[in-house]
Enzyme design. Structure first.
Site, PDB file in Angstrom:
ATOM      1  N   CYS A 198     -59.540  37.958  14.465  1.00  0.00           N
ATOM      2  CA  CYS A 198     -59.347  39.372  14.831  1.00  0.00           C
ATOM      3  C   CYS A 198     -60.575  40.261  14.617  1.00  0.00           C
ATOM      4  CB  CYS A 198     -58.154  39.959  14.107  1.00  0.00           C
ATOM      5  SG  CYS A 198     -57.031  38.789  13.381  1.00  0.00           S
TER       6      CYS A 198
ATOM      7  N   ARG B 127     -58.598  27.645   6.775  1.00  0.00           N
ATOM      8  CA  ARG B 127     -57.838  28.269   5.694  1.00  0.00           C
ATOM      9  C   ARG B 127     -57.695  27.277   4.560  1.00  0.00           C
ATOM     10  NH1 ARG B 127     -53.342  31.433   9.378  1.00  0.00           N
ATOM     11  NH2 ARG B 127     -54.913  32.576  10.548  1.00  0.00           N
TER      12      ARG B 127
ATOM     13  N   GLN C 123     -56.565  28.008  17.215  1.00  0.00           N
ATOM     14  CA  GLN C 123     -55.471  28.859  17.662  1.00  0.00           C
ATOM     15  C   GLN C 123     -55.630  29.215  19.134  1.00  0.00           C
ATOM     16  OE1 GLN C 123     -56.355  32.055  14.903  1.00  0.00           O
ATOM     17  NE2 GLN C 123     -54.611  31.470  13.648  1.00  0.00           N
TER      18      GLN C 123
ATOM     19  N   ASP D  26     -55.457  32.044  20.336  1.00  0.00           N
ATOM     20  CA  ASP D  26     -55.394  33.406  19.812  1.00  0.00           C
ATOM     21  C   ASP D  26     -55.848  34.397  20.879  1.00  0.00           C
ATOM     22  OD1 ASP D  26     -55.021  35.330  17.918  1.00  0.00           O
ATOM     23  OD2 ASP D  26     -56.953  35.035  16.924  1.00  0.00           O
TER      24      ASP D  26
ATOM     25  N   HIS E 210     -56.194  38.959  21.417  1.00  0.00           N
ATOM     26  CA  HIS E 210     -55.913  40.314  20.973  1.00  0.00           C
ATOM     27  C   HIS E 210     -55.906  41.222  22.175  1.00  0.00           C
ATOM     28  CE1 HIS E 210     -57.356  38.333  17.299  1.00  0.00           C
ATOM     29  NE2 HIS E 210     -56.368  39.016  16.783  1.00  0.00           N
TER      30      HIS E 210
ATOM     31  N   LYS F  43     -43.227  43.255  14.206  1.00  0.00           N
ATOM     32  CA  LYS F  43     -43.740  42.130  14.984  1.00  0.00           C
ATOM     33  C   LYS F  43     -42.603  41.402  15.669  1.00  0.00           C
ATOM     34  CE  LYS F  43     -43.518  38.869  11.159  1.00  0.00           C
ATOM     35  NZ  LYS F  43     -44.175  37.966  10.264  1.00  0.00           N
TER      36      LYS F  43
ATOM     37  N   HIS G 115     -51.890  41.433  18.114  1.00  0.00           N
ATOM     38  CA  HIS G 115     -52.317  40.059  17.815  1.00  0.00           C
ATOM     39  C   HIS G 115     -51.242  39.166  18.404  1.00  0.00           C
ATOM     40  CE1 HIS G 115     -54.826  41.426  14.256  1.00  0.00           C
ATOM     41  NE2 HIS G 115     -53.980  42.427  14.371  1.00  0.00           N
TER      42      HIS G 115
END
Ligand SMILES: [Zn+2]
Ligand SMILES: [Zn+2]
Length: 659
Positions: free
Chosen positions: A351, A380, A398, A400, A402, A482, A528
């Site tokens: 992000c 992580r 991911q 991912d 945004h 969310k 996100h």
């Protein structure tokens, strides 16, 4: 003195103070009383034998409701019964604690010889006896000294320790079932009979007292219990199926990937596994392209100062891999630490890096929504014990993205996303999706007005899509609501996969702004969002969902051309060349082995299709087609088989486009 009791339908009634839940339900109806095992008093799960002191709301917990409450009660009571059974069989055993866990319960015992699964039949028999005896649960409030004397006299040293650990201002509850008695927070059902016979012990393990390796090792017995025998059987069947489908086992059989200790939690993708990975990535990339996303790539390593700005350094530091910012040195000395001792960290998420790209140049309201995607490779630092094959890794990729948008675009962007997500899940073979809207938690940041507006926008977006959703009350993040997307797999397990998290905080922290229509500078809103979550975990799920039998478009090897006799070798080679030229992932098997051996081997490797060729096929230009999991074979002209295979191997999104 009376108290006013409000029932779930809104009706109220006065009762003399001191009236128990049992008396209240007895007075309503015999049939309700018969199946009521506990109550919720003002929302708190309580013993039915409790006598409320003041006005309040009552809800009855019935055993046949199959609710979460009932399962917890059954399992908690079963843990007590297990402990009683063990002490009746082996009086030298000390009891410690026995909580309810996901899908069951356990109890930790101290005994010189640890328990083994061979003890299970005797314990289960004794448990059944105790349940049959049907002792009532009774609660007593004891003083600390009373409890310590009681447990001390019985040599229950762990219980004495537990009593000592309870704050002085809290009362001690002791629950009796016949002669057996335990320190417990409760609540319990009416009697051990309410546990029923749908229970089973499942495994044993060693566990340290209070999870501390300096403490004695205890023997932990796990078990599970359900309201009905059918539910128990269905659960046991699911567990058995899950073991058969374990992606770690199948992944090895298919030669997809491996792990090794030098890189805990990071995948070594083998060629076949990487085909699968790459197919997934390519699929998602096509979908995002069409959906108006722009793909970016951001750095793996960034300065700790960057993470301080984003707020991760404070809150997330312990989960980040941190490395010193070394200055390359001479050959003899090797690299040296920079004079300032600066630190760098591997990104745990993408992000803040995406905000850096957004912040390049001035953005106007006309630039929004801006949908920025990355197959972000994130690290992580998960504890070794938490790692689990592909399902829980330390290095993940991911899908991912945004979405930077204006507040008035939250709803339409959410709607757009949910449609995309459903379509992707459908293509992956998942039709059963549960959506949860996680709302404002007790502790929250920002204003209530903004929370209400955000929850409304997400809710309205979901309603516009026409998909059902549940409200997960109070489960939103600290700063915004969310959406969670849960998938049911082929054996009924639920996986949380997709998310959409609204965020006002990061744009403000990192100064992500745009020029609004009125010329003012406004903070962008960030969504996100992920559909697959991590590719690693999603692939693990796919393997288990399909038990390794991937749909043709994802199968690492789509077809093996195998010969029966060496005279067909040239023909087989020619077919493989043609298949590959047509974009099919084909392999050649001309080994000097019996065809049955080859078939067996490729079916273990989960290859969906085999073209078996011998002399006759070579002469006639045909193949014998064998499909994984079906008996027999069918002779077809090669060209027909190729055309059918090409159609079958086309990814679902391209198929839909062509149609
Ligand atoms: Zn208990
Ligand atoms: Zn994010």
């Amino acid at each position: 003195m009376t108290i006013k009791v409000t029932f779930p339908d809104g009706a109220t009634r006065d009762y003399p103070r001191g009236t128990t839940g049992t008396t209240i339900v007895d007075g309503i109806s015999k049939s309700l009383a018969k199946k009521t095992v506990a109550m919720r008093w003002n929302g708190v799960l309580s013993d039915l034998s409790d006598a409320p002191e003041a006005d309040g709301r009552i809800e009855f917990v019935t055993r046949d409701s199959g609710s979460k409450d009932v399962l917890e009660l059954i399992r908690h009571d079963a843990a007590h019964v297990l402990a009683e059974a063990v002490q009746e069989l082996w009086p030298d055993t000390q009891v410690t604690i026995g909580p309810v866990i996901e899908n069951g319960f356990y109890y930790d015992f101290k005994r010189d010889a640890p328990f083994s699964e061979e003890d299970f039949p005797a314990i289960e028999k004794k448990m059944a006896e105790i349940i049959e005896r049907g002792a009532t649960f009774t609660k007593e409030i004891w003083s600390r000294d009373q409890a310590k004397d009681f447990f001390g006299a019985r040599g229950e040293n762990f219980k004495v320790e537990l009593v000592d650990a309870i704050p002085a201002d809290q009362s001690l509850k002791m629950y009796k079932q016949g002669q057996w008695i335990d320190l417990c927070r409760g609540p319990h059902m009416r009697s051990v009979k309410d546990v029923g016979m749908a229970f089973k012990l499942t495994k044993v393990a060693g566990a340290y007292w209070r999870g501390d390796s300096n403490n004695p090792v205890l023997s932990r017995i796990y078990g599970t219990a359900f309201a009905t025998k059918e539910d128990l059987d269905a659960y046991l069947h699911m567990v058995e199926e899950a073991e058969k489908r374990d992606h770690r086992k199948i992944g090895q059989e298919m030669d997809l990937y491996h792990f090794q200790p030098e890189a805990q939690g990071s995948v070594f993708w083998h060629p076949k596994g990487y085909v699968l990975f790459h197919q997934m990535e390519a699929y998602i990339r096509r979908r995002l392209d069409t959906a108006g996303y722009q793909e970016v790539k951001t750095p793996q390593l960034m300065s700790s100062k960057f993470w301080e700005l984003s707020g991760h350094w404070g809150k997330y530091r312990e989960n980040m891999f941190v490395v010193p910012d070394e200055v390359p040195g001479t050959e003899e000395e090797g690299p040296v630490l920079s004079g300032k001792g600066d630190l760098m960290a591997l990104k745990p998420m993408n992000c803040p890096a995406h905000v850096q790209i957004f912040n390049q140049g001035i953005k106007s309201y006309r630039d929004l929504p801006l949908r920025m995607a990355e197959f972000g490779c994130c690290h992580r630092n998960e504890a070794h014990g938490a790692l689990h094959g592909l399902m829980r890794v330390r290095q993940m990729t991911q899908d991912d993205a945004h979405i930077f948008c204006r507040e008035d675009q939250i709803q339409s962007e959410t709607e757009h996303f949910v449609h995309l997500l459903y379509s992707v899940y459908g293509h992956m073979g998942f039709d059963n999706v549960v959506i949860k809207l996680a709302t404002r938690p007790e502790k929250f940041g920002g204003t209530i007005e903004r929370w209400d507006a955000a929850e409304k926008a997400l809710g309205d977006a979901l309603r516009a899509t026409g998909y059902d959703f549940e409200i997960a009350e109070g489960e939103g993040a600290f700063y915004a609501p969310k959406l969670e997307f849960h998938l049911k797999d082929a054996i009924g397990r639920s996986w949380q996969v997709g998310t959409l998290q609204l965020d006002y905080v990061l744009p403000e922290r990192l100064d992500a702004t745009y020029i609004a229509e009125d010329g003012s500078r406004q903070y962008a809103v960030m969504l996100h969002r992920a559909i697959l979550g991590s590719l690693e975990r999603f692939i693990g799920m796919l393997i288990e969902n399909y038990a390794g039998r991937m749909p043709m478009w994802l199968a690492p090897t789509q077809v093996v051309v195998a010969t029966i006799v060496s005279e067909a070798d040239d023909y087989a080679e020619k077919l493989v060349r043609q298949l590959k030229a047509a974009g099919i992932r084909a392999e050649l098997d001309v080994r000097n082995e019996k065809i049955n051996y080859k078939v067996r081997e490729h079916s273990v490797g989960k290859v969906p299709l085999m073209f078996v060729v011998g002399k006759r096929e070579a002469e006639e230009g045909t193949v014998s087609v064998r499909r994984l999991g079906t008996e027999g074979q069918k002779v077809e002209p090669f060209m027909d088989a190729l055309v059918a295979l090409m159609a079958d191997a086309t990814p679902p999104d391209l198929k839909a486009k062509a149609a």
